[in-house]
Design a protein around this motif. Structure first.
Motif, PDB file in Angstrom:
ATOM      1  N   LEU A  56       1.115  -1.525  -0.149  1.00 14.59           N
ATOM      2  CA  LEU A  56      -0.463  -0.128  -0.155  1.00 14.59           C
ATOM      3  C   LEU A  56       1.633   1.315   0.034  1.00 14.59           C
ATOM      4  O   LEU A  56       2.273   1.002   0.687  1.00 14.59           O
ATOM      5  N   GLU A  57      -0.058   2.662  -0.657  1.00 12.84           N
ATOM      6  CA  GLU A  57       1.024   3.585  -0.981  1.00 12.84           C
ATOM      7  C   GLU A  57       0.213   4.692  -0.608  1.00 12.84           C
ATOM      8  O   GLU A  57      -1.297   4.657  -0.851  1.00 12.84           O
TER       9      GLU A  57
ATOM     10  N   PHE B   4      -5.478   6.257  -2.092  1.00 12.84           N
ATOM     11  CA  PHE B   4      -4.597   5.119  -2.213  1.00 12.84           C
ATOM     12  C   PHE B   4      -4.114   4.086  -3.218  1.00 12.84           C
ATOM     13  O   PHE B   4      -5.310   3.969  -3.903  1.00 12.84           O
ATOM     14  N   SER B   5      -2.685   3.905  -3.338  1.00 14.16           N
ATOM     15  CA  SER B   5      -2.320   2.834  -4.388  1.00 14.16           C
ATOM     16  C   SER B   5      -2.123   1.746  -3.910  1.00 14.16           C
ATOM     17  O   SER B   5      -2.004   1.522  -3.029  1.00 14.16           O
ATOM     18  N   ILE B   6      -3.059   0.739  -4.363  1.00 11.74           N
ATOM     19  CA  ILE B   6      -2.521  -0.665  -4.567  1.00 11.74           C
ATOM     20  C   ILE B   6      -1.168  -1.910  -5.056  1.00 11.74           C
ATOM     21  O   ILE B   6      -1.657  -1.254  -6.034  1.00 11.74           O
TER      22      ILE B   6
ATOM     23  N   GLU C 145       0.251  -1.413 -10.544  1.00  7.73           N
ATOM     24  CA  GLU C 145      -0.307  -0.617  -9.759  1.00  7.73           C
ATOM     25  C   GLU C 145      -1.615  -0.349  -9.806  1.00  7.73           C
ATOM     26  O   GLU C 145      -2.490  -0.039 -10.974  1.00  7.73           O
TER      27      GLU C 145
ATOM     28  N   LYS D  18       3.350  -1.386   3.600  1.00  8.04           N
ATOM     29  CA  LYS D  18       3.749  -0.503   2.762  1.00  8.04           C
ATOM     30  C   LYS D  18       4.729  -0.826   2.242  1.00  8.04           C
ATOM     31  O   LYS D  18       5.859  -1.518   2.752  1.00  8.04           O
ATOM     32  N   ARG D  19       4.672   0.132   0.788  1.00  6.71           N
ATOM     33  CA  ARG D  19       5.224  -0.100  -0.168  1.00  6.71           C
ATOM     34  C   ARG D  19       6.851  -0.159   0.577  1.00  6.71           C
ATOM     35  O   ARG D  19       7.576  -1.192  -0.364  1.00  6.71           O
TER      36      ARG D  19
ATOM     37  N   LEU E 175      -7.315  -3.647   4.422  1.00  2.00           N
ATOM     38  CA  LEU E 175      -8.439  -3.832   3.136  1.00  2.00           C
ATOM     39  C   LEU E 175      -9.044  -4.724   3.666  1.00  2.00           C
ATOM     40  O   LEU E 175     -10.051  -5.423   2.514  1.00  2.00           O
TER      41      LEU E 175
ATOM     42  N   HIS F 110      -1.909   5.284   1.927  1.00  3.37           N
ATOM     43  CA  HIS F 110      -2.519   4.527   2.907  1.00  3.37           C
ATOM     44  C   HIS F 110      -2.233   4.623   4.002  1.00  3.37           C
ATOM     45  O   HIS F 110      -1.032   4.993   5.021  1.00  3.37           O
TER      46      HIS F 110
END
Length: 213
Positions: A127-128, A164-166, A150, A136-137, A199, A130
């Motif tokens: 995650l980024e 946020f990014s997954i 992504e 965490k990435r 998540l 988040h």
């Protein structure tokens, strides 16, 4: 699930399997979070599928206390919609804050790689941006994984204004290993195998818990 113990006598470190009926069986149904032991339905259903073929959960014990864990399974039995030939998916890796700085996360990942000698590589998510400190990435990259793909999302129930990014993360261990694929639409449903997961989708929630940005 397999049985085994990886020990380092100099640091009083052990890595042990979690098995039904064993001394640490309660950790099948909970993680290191301060949460009560609950054999909730979605976790039971996941374990029923996954433990039949390759699921493993390992604990890292330091000076007699459980301070770390890792959970993984072949892609077809993982907690994420990730697929790939001879790919093992890491559901999670976690070391308690009080045990940080000792390389325990890397030790758990190396133990996983040793235990899965037929795997061509290992995948997970990160995650980024988040709000959670988990997955965490930057942390996952330090463990040896690299980003492959992504999606940018937001949570429908929490911090709805916060995108946020997954990331799909990949760590090949065999030459010419093919990177994994993932089902992005399926991932929007959230995960159900762990109550503490950032998540996690509650059993009472209807529909996707995430949406694309």
């Amino acid at each position: 699930m397999g049985h085994g113990c990886c020990c380092d006598a100099r640091q009083k470190v052990r890595v042990v399997d979690v098995d039904e009926g064993g001394a640490f069986a309660g950790f099948l149904y909970r993680c290191l979070a301060s949460m009560p032991l609950r054999r909730y339905r979605s976790r039971l259903e996941y374990l029923e599928r996954a433990t039949a073929d390759g699921f493993r959960k390992r604990l890292l014990i330091f000076d007699g206390s459980v301070v770390g864990q890792i959970e993984y399974a072949p892609a077809r039995f993982s907690g994420y919609p990730i697929r790939g030939d001879d790919v093992v998916v890491m559901n999670c890796v976690w070391v308690l804050r009080r045990a940080k700085g000792r390389g325990f996360g890397k030790m758990l990942v190396e133990d996983m790689v040793r235990s899965e000698g037929d795997a061509t590589g290992f995948a997970t998510i990160a995650l980024e941006d988040h709000w959670s400190p988990w997955f965490k990435r930057s942390h996952i990259e330090k463990l040896g994984f690299k980003p492959v793909d992504e999606i940018r999302v937001r949570h429908k129930a929490k911090h709805q204004e916060h995108a946020f990014s997954i990331w799909l993360m990949w760590m090949p261990v065999k030459e010419k290993a093919s990177p994994p694929k993932w089902d992005k639409e399926n991932l929007l449903e959230g995960v159900t195998f762990c109550l503490a997961h950032p998540l996690y989708r509650p059993q009472t929630w209807k529909g996707d818990i995430l949406e694309m940005k």
